[in-house]
Design a protein around this motif. Structure first.
Motif, mmCIF file in Angstrom:
data_model
loop_
_atom_site.group_PDB
_atom_site.id
_atom_site.type_symbol
_atom_site.label_atom_id
_atom_site.label_comp_id
_atom_site.label_asym_id
_atom_site.label_seq_id
_atom_site.Cartn_x
_atom_site.Cartn_y
_atom_site.Cartn_z
ATOM 1 N N TYR A 49 0.859 -1.178 0.000
ATOM 2 C CA TYR A 49 0.000 0.000 0.000
ATOM 3 C C TYR A 49 0.896 1.229 0.000
ATOM 4 O O TYR A 49 2.102 1.149 0.286
ATOM 5 C CB TYR A 49 -0.928 0.017 1.221
ATOM 6 N N CYS A 50 0.308 2.375 -0.290
ATOM 7 C CA CYS A 50 1.084 3.601 -0.458
ATOM 8 C C CYS A 50 1.881 3.983 0.791
ATOM 9 O O CYS A 50 3.022 4.414 0.694
ATOM 10 C CB CYS A 50 0.180 4.748 -0.895
ATOM 11 N N THR A 51 1.295 3.816 1.973
ATOM 12 C CA THR A 51 1.981 4.215 3.206
ATOM 13 C C THR A 51 3.241 3.383 3.430
ATOM 14 O O THR A 51 4.270 3.910 3.859
ATOM 15 C CB THR A 51 1.030 4.104 4.409
ATOM 16 N N SER A 52 3.174 2.105 3.137
ATOM 17 C CA SER A 52 4.334 1.233 3.283
ATOM 18 C C SER A 52 5.435 1.647 2.316
ATOM 19 O O SER A 52 6.612 1.734 2.699
ATOM 20 C CB SER A 52 3.924 -0.225 3.038
ATOM 21 N N TYR A 53 5.059 1.912 1.071
ATOM 22 C CA TYR A 53 6.057 2.308 0.077
ATOM 23 C C TYR A 53 6.723 3.634 0.458
ATOM 24 O O TYR A 53 7.939 3.774 0.382
ATOM 25 C CB TYR A 53 5.432 2.412 -1.317
ATOM 26 N N VAL A 54 5.938 4.594 0.907
ATOM 27 C CA VAL A 54 6.510 5.889 1.300
ATOM 28 C C VAL A 54 7.399 5.720 2.534
ATOM 29 O O VAL A 54 8.477 6.316 2.610
ATOM 30 C CB VAL A 54 5.403 6.944 1.510
ATOM 31 N N ALA A 55 6.983 4.890 3.490
ATOM 32 C CA ALA A 55 7.819 4.630 4.669
ATOM 33 C C ALA A 55 9.161 4.025 4.242
ATOM 34 O O ALA A 55 10.220 4.389 4.773
ATOM 35 C CB ALA A 55 7.099 3.711 5.648
ATOM 36 N N TYR A 56 9.123 3.122 3.268
ATOM 37 C CA TYR A 56 10.350 2.532 2.726
ATOM 38 C C TYR A 56 11.252 3.609 2.132
ATOM 39 O O TYR A 56 12.460 3.653 2.397
ATOM 40 C CB TYR A 56 10.000 1.473 1.673
ATOM 41 N N ARG A 57 10.668 4.476 1.309
ATOM 42 C CA ARG A 57 11.466 5.531 0.662
ATOM 43 C C ARG A 57 12.061 6.489 1.695
ATOM 44 O O ARG A 57 13.209 6.914 1.574
ATOM 45 C CB ARG A 57 10.602 6.297 -0.344
ATOM 46 N N LEU A 58 11.283 6.822 2.721
ATOM 47 C CA LEU A 58 11.793 7.703 3.768
ATOM 48 C C LEU A 58 12.885 7.007 4.571
ATOM 49 O O LEU A 58 13.889 7.622 4.936
ATOM 50 C CB LEU A 58 10.652 8.165 4.677
ATOM 51 N N ASP A 59 12.697 5.721 4.838
ATOM 52 C CA ASP A 59 13.684 4.940 5.582
ATOM 53 C C ASP A 59 15.034 4.954 4.875
ATOM 54 O O ASP A 59 16.083 5.024 5.519
ATOM 55 C CB ASP A 59 13.179 3.508 5.766
ATOM 56 N N LYS A 60 15.014 4.907 3.545
ATOM 57 C CA LYS A 60 16.257 4.966 2.762
ATOM 58 C C LYS A 60 16.994 6.278 3.006
ATOM 59 O O LYS A 60 18.211 6.346 2.823
ATOM 60 C CB LYS A 60 15.959 4.805 1.274
ATOM 61 N N ARG A 61 16.276 7.300 3.430
ATOM 62 C CA ARG A 61 16.881 8.611 3.710
ATOM 63 C C ARG A 61 17.195 8.787 5.196
ATOM 64 O O ARG A 61 17.575 9.871 5.636
ATOM 65 C CB ARG A 61 15.932 9.723 3.266
ATOM 66 N N TYR A 131 2.625 3.675 -4.733
ATOM 67 C CA TYR A 131 2.148 2.292 -4.730
ATOM 68 C C TYR A 131 0.640 2.301 -4.685
ATOM 69 O O TYR A 131 0.026 3.118 -3.987
ATOM 70 C CB TYR A 131 2.703 1.540 -3.510
ATOM 71 N N ASN A 132 0.056 1.390 -5.443
ATOM 72 C CA ASN A 132 -1.372 1.087 -5.367
ATOM 73 C C ASN A 132 -2.290 2.195 -5.881
ATOM 74 O O ASN A 132 -3.326 2.473 -5.289
ATOM 75 C CB ASN A 132 -1.747 0.687 -3.929
ATOM 76 N N VAL A 133 -1.933 2.802 -7.012
ATOM 77 C CA VAL A 133 -2.867 3.735 -7.654
ATOM 78 C C VAL A 133 -3.261 3.175 -9.007
ATOM 79 O O VAL A 133 -4.297 2.566 -9.148
ATOM 80 C CB VAL A 133 -2.308 5.169 -7.762
ATOM 81 N N ARG A 134 -2.436 3.347 -9.994
ATOM 82 C CA ARG A 134 -2.781 2.839 -11.323
ATOM 83 C C ARG A 134 -2.459 1.353 -11.477
ATOM 84 O O ARG A 134 -2.981 0.691 -12.352
ATOM 85 C CB ARG A 134 -2.062 3.645 -12.392
ATOM 86 N N VAL A 135 -1.577 0.859 -10.623
ATOM 87 C CA VAL A 135 -1.230 -0.562 -10.608
ATOM 88 C C VAL A 135 -1.697 -1.108 -9.264
ATOM 89 O O VAL A 135 -1.176 -0.709 -8.227
ATOM 90 C CB VAL A 135 0.300 -0.777 -10.769
ATOM 91 N N SER A 136 -2.680 -1.975 -9.284
ATOM 92 C CA SER A 136 -3.221 -2.513 -8.041
ATOM 93 C C SER A 136 -2.128 -3.191 -7.223
ATOM 94 O O SER A 136 -1.504 -4.142 -7.677
ATOM 95 C CB SER A 136 -4.342 -3.513 -8.348
ATOM 96 N N HIS A 137 -1.871 -2.655 -6.045
ATOM 97 C CA HIS A 137 -0.861 -3.177 -5.123
ATOM 98 C C HIS A 137 0.513 -3.254 -5.767
ATOM 99 O O HIS A 137 1.308 -4.142 -5.459
ATOM 100 C CB HIS A 137 -1.280 -4.527 -4.553
ATOM 101 N N GLY A 138 0.794 -2.319 -6.665
ATOM 102 C CA GLY A 138 2.077 -2.292 -7.349
ATOM 103 C C GLY A 138 2.604 -0.879 -7.514
ATOM 104 O O GLY A 138 1.917 0.105 -7.258
#
Length: 155
Positions: A49-61, A131-138
């Motif tokens: 989901y989008c929150t998980s993906y954004v948390a991942y991207r922030l974690d990289k920083r 994550y999870n807008v135009r590509v379902s769960h992707g």
């Protein structure tokens, strides 16, 4: 004994092997790209989901969530991230900047909102990775269209 070994080898090599080609979400490096949907990730959000993906991207920083909390504030659903970010003392405004988190309210995400990472700003065009807008769960990358984010969070 030889017949048994030959049968065992034949069974081993006749097993169906599924090779999944690399996809855009895998190319983005998100570690849960091939996991089950909706499991709890290492930051406390639902995988793919989008929150998980954004948390991942922030974690990289170096910006890390724990149990969906940052600076002691529970972030939860995407549509409330801008309010939660203010409570955590972060800058929240209408200005897109590379690395900022775009936040959409209840007009997206089935009423739970949406977050994405700004990857480019050029003139009036803002590009996000999400994550999870135009590509379902992707994974997806797009220029923001007519449904503009409510705010941008600057971590």
């Amino acid at each position: 004994m030889k017949r048994t070994s030959a049968l065992a080898l034949a069974a081993l090599f006749s097993a169906v092997t599924v090779v999944v080609p690399p996809s855009a979400d895998a190319a983005a490096g998100y570690p849960y790209a091939n996991s089950a949907v909706g499991k709890t990730d290492k930051w406390g959000f639902s995988t793919r989901y989008c929150t998980s993906y954004v948390a991942y991207r922030l974690d990289k920083r170096g910006i890390t969530f724990k149990n969906a909390k940052y600076k002691g504030v529970f972030f939860g659903d995407a549509g409330t991230w801008d309010d939660k970010a203010r409570n955590a003392g972060l800058t929240v405004n209408k200005t897109p900047k590379v690395g900022a988190v775009a936040v959409w309210g209840s007009n997206m995400g089935g009423g739970k909102g949406h977050v994405a990472v700004v990857s480019a700003v050029s003139g009036g065009t803002v590009t996000v990775q999400e994550y999870n807008v135009r590509v379902s769960h992707g994974y997806g990358k797009r220029d923001i269209g007519s449904i503009k984010p409510a705010n941008y969070i600057h971590f």
